[in-house]
Write a protein that holds these residues in place. Structure first.
Motif, PDB file in Angstrom:
ATOM      1  N   TYR A   6       0.841  -1.184   0.000  1.00  0.00           N
ATOM      2  CA  TYR A   6       0.000   0.000   0.000  1.00  0.00           C
ATOM      3  C   TYR A   6       0.881   1.241   0.000  1.00  0.00           C
ATOM      4  O   TYR A   6       1.956   1.238   0.589  1.00  0.00           O
ATOM      5  CB  TYR A   6      -0.900   0.041   1.244  1.00  0.00           C
ATOM      6  N   ILE A   9      -1.606   7.879   1.227  1.00  0.00           N
ATOM      7  CA  ILE A   9      -2.272   8.924   0.452  1.00  0.00           C
ATOM      8  C   ILE A   9      -2.077  10.290   1.096  1.00  0.00           C
ATOM      9  O   ILE A   9      -2.496  11.304   0.545  1.00  0.00           O
ATOM     10  CB  ILE A   9      -3.777   8.639   0.273  1.00  0.00           C
ATOM     11  N   VAL A  38      -3.380  15.585   2.584  1.00  0.00           N
ATOM     12  CA  VAL A  38      -3.553  14.594   1.522  1.00  0.00           C
ATOM     13  C   VAL A  38      -2.604  14.975   0.385  1.00  0.00           C
ATOM     14  O   VAL A  38      -2.527  16.148  -0.004  1.00  0.00           O
ATOM     15  CB  VAL A  38      -5.021  14.558   1.041  1.00  0.00           C
ATOM     16  N   TYR A  42      -3.975  12.954  -4.870  1.00  0.00           N
ATOM     17  CA  TYR A  42      -5.225  12.361  -4.379  1.00  0.00           C
ATOM     18  C   TYR A  42      -6.278  13.415  -4.059  1.00  0.00           C
ATOM     19  O   TYR A  42      -7.367  13.090  -3.577  1.00  0.00           O
ATOM     20  CB  TYR A  42      -4.954  11.493  -3.151  1.00  0.00           C
ATOM     21  N   GLY A  45      -9.951  13.059  -5.037  1.00  0.00           N
ATOM     22  CA  GLY A  45     -10.724  12.091  -4.269  1.00  0.00           C
ATOM     23  C   GLY A  45     -11.424  12.684  -3.055  1.00  0.00           C
ATOM     24  O   GLY A  45     -12.258  12.027  -2.427  1.00  0.00           O
ATOM     25  N   LEU A  57     -10.466   7.074   9.465  1.00  0.00           N
ATOM     26  CA  LEU A  57      -9.089   7.098   8.981  1.00  0.00           C
ATOM     27  C   LEU A  57      -8.466   5.718   9.171  1.00  0.00           C
ATOM     28  O   LEU A  57      -8.562   5.129  10.252  1.00  0.00           O
ATOM     29  CB  LEU A  57      -8.262   8.122   9.759  1.00  0.00           C
ATOM     30  N   LEU A  58      -7.857   5.219   8.131  1.00  0.00           N
ATOM     31  CA  LEU A  58      -7.074   3.985   8.199  1.00  0.00           C
ATOM     32  C   LEU A  58      -5.623   4.401   7.995  1.00  0.00           C
ATOM     33  O   LEU A  58      -5.309   5.108   7.023  1.00  0.00           O
ATOM     34  CB  LEU A  58      -7.503   2.997   7.121  1.00  0.00           C
ATOM     35  N   TYR A  59      -4.754   3.984   8.900  1.00  0.00           N
ATOM     36  CA  TYR A  59      -3.382   4.466   8.851  1.00  0.00           C
ATOM     37  C   TYR A  59      -2.398   3.375   9.273  1.00  0.00           C
ATOM     38  O   TYR A  59      -2.782   2.338   9.819  1.00  0.00           O
ATOM     39  CB  TYR A  59      -3.214   5.721   9.713  1.00  0.00           C
ATOM     40  N   LEU A 123      -3.462   5.756   5.061  1.00  0.00           N
ATOM     41  CA  LEU A 123      -3.699   4.787   3.991  1.00  0.00           C
ATOM     42  C   LEU A 123      -5.012   5.025   3.262  1.00  0.00           C
ATOM     43  O   LEU A 123      -5.115   4.795   2.055  1.00  0.00           O
ATOM     44  CB  LEU A 123      -3.679   3.358   4.554  1.00  0.00           C
ATOM     45  N   ASP A 124      -6.044   5.452   3.993  1.00  0.00           N
ATOM     46  CA  ASP A 124      -7.350   5.620   3.365  1.00  0.00           C
ATOM     47  C   ASP A 124      -8.245   6.482   4.245  1.00  0.00           C
ATOM     48  O   ASP A 124      -8.030   6.606   5.455  1.00  0.00           O
ATOM     49  CB  ASP A 124      -8.008   4.257   3.131  1.00  0.00           C
ATOM     50  N   ILE A 125      -9.270   7.047   3.623  1.00  0.00           N
ATOM     51  CA  ILE A 125     -10.307   7.826   4.295  1.00  0.00           C
ATOM     52  C   ILE A 125     -11.644   7.287   3.810  1.00  0.00           C
ATOM     53  O   ILE A 125     -11.823   7.054   2.613  1.00  0.00           O
ATOM     54  CB  ILE A 125     -10.232   9.323   3.911  1.00  0.00           C
ATOM     55  N   LYS A 126     -12.559   7.099   4.734  1.00  0.00           N
ATOM     56  CA  LYS A 126     -13.918   6.683   4.379  1.00  0.00           C
ATOM     57  C   LYS A 126     -14.893   7.553   5.152  1.00  0.00           C
ATOM     58  O   LYS A 126     -14.628   7.941   6.284  1.00  0.00           O
ATOM     59  CB  LYS A 126     -14.145   5.216   4.741  1.00  0.00           C
TER      60      LYS A 126
END
Length: 162
Positions: A6, A9, A38, A42, A45, A57-59, A123-126
């Motif tokens: 991975y 971001i 960010v 990205y 997004g 938040l995924l980190y 790593l990601d945001i949702k």
């Protein structure tokens, strides 16, 4: 199975420069401010993210030196399986926090309730959506007798040194 790779971001910014003294969950970090930078590639997004009051938040727990399958969590004095706790010394050192989104400026997200160390790779945001994410919970395992401690517990540095 093949190795998974991975790419971050962005970077999470917070007032915490080391694990020791950092809140152990967002509910113990009420009103603590931070921001997410960010990476420019990205930015697109982020379209429409300002419509959400909370984000997931995924980190990557970048300061963890090694993983363990048994660990003593902050809110208990006994070891538990790593998949029964939220400690960072995991086979895949991935963290998850739900934070309040205050505002968005270009590729910077201003957040509150931050329990994350400054410089943590994102790593990601949702988007957090209560209708999707809130479940009726019937049991919370060993935490039943300790969950009340979450607002006062702070990281003592134990997982970085393992």
């Amino acid at each position: 199975m093949n190795e998974l790779v991975y790419k971050p971001i962005g970077i999470i910014r917070s007032p915490f420069t080391e694990p020791k003294g950092t809140p152990i969950q967002p509910s113990g970090a009420i009103d603590i401010e931070g921001k997410i930078e960010v990476f420019p590639e990205y930015k697109e997004g982020l379209k429409d993210i300002e419509g959400f009051s909370h984000i997931i938040l995924l980190y990557h727990f970048h300061l963890v030196k090694k993983s363990t399958l048994l660990a003593k969590p902050f809110m208990d004095d006994k070891k538990h399986g790593i998949f029964a706790i939220r400690g960072p010394s995991r086979p895949n050192p991935i963290g998850l926090s739900i934070v309040r989104l205050e505002k968005v400026e270009e590729n910077t997200l201003y957040i509150k309730d931050v329990d994350i160390i400054d410089g943590t790779p994102l790593l990601d945001i949702k988007p957090y959506v209560p209708k999707f994410d809130i479940k009726e919970v019937k049991k919370i395992g060993w935490l039943e007798k300790n969950v009340h401690k979450v607002t006062s517990m702070k990281d003592d540095g134990r997982f970085v040194n393992e």
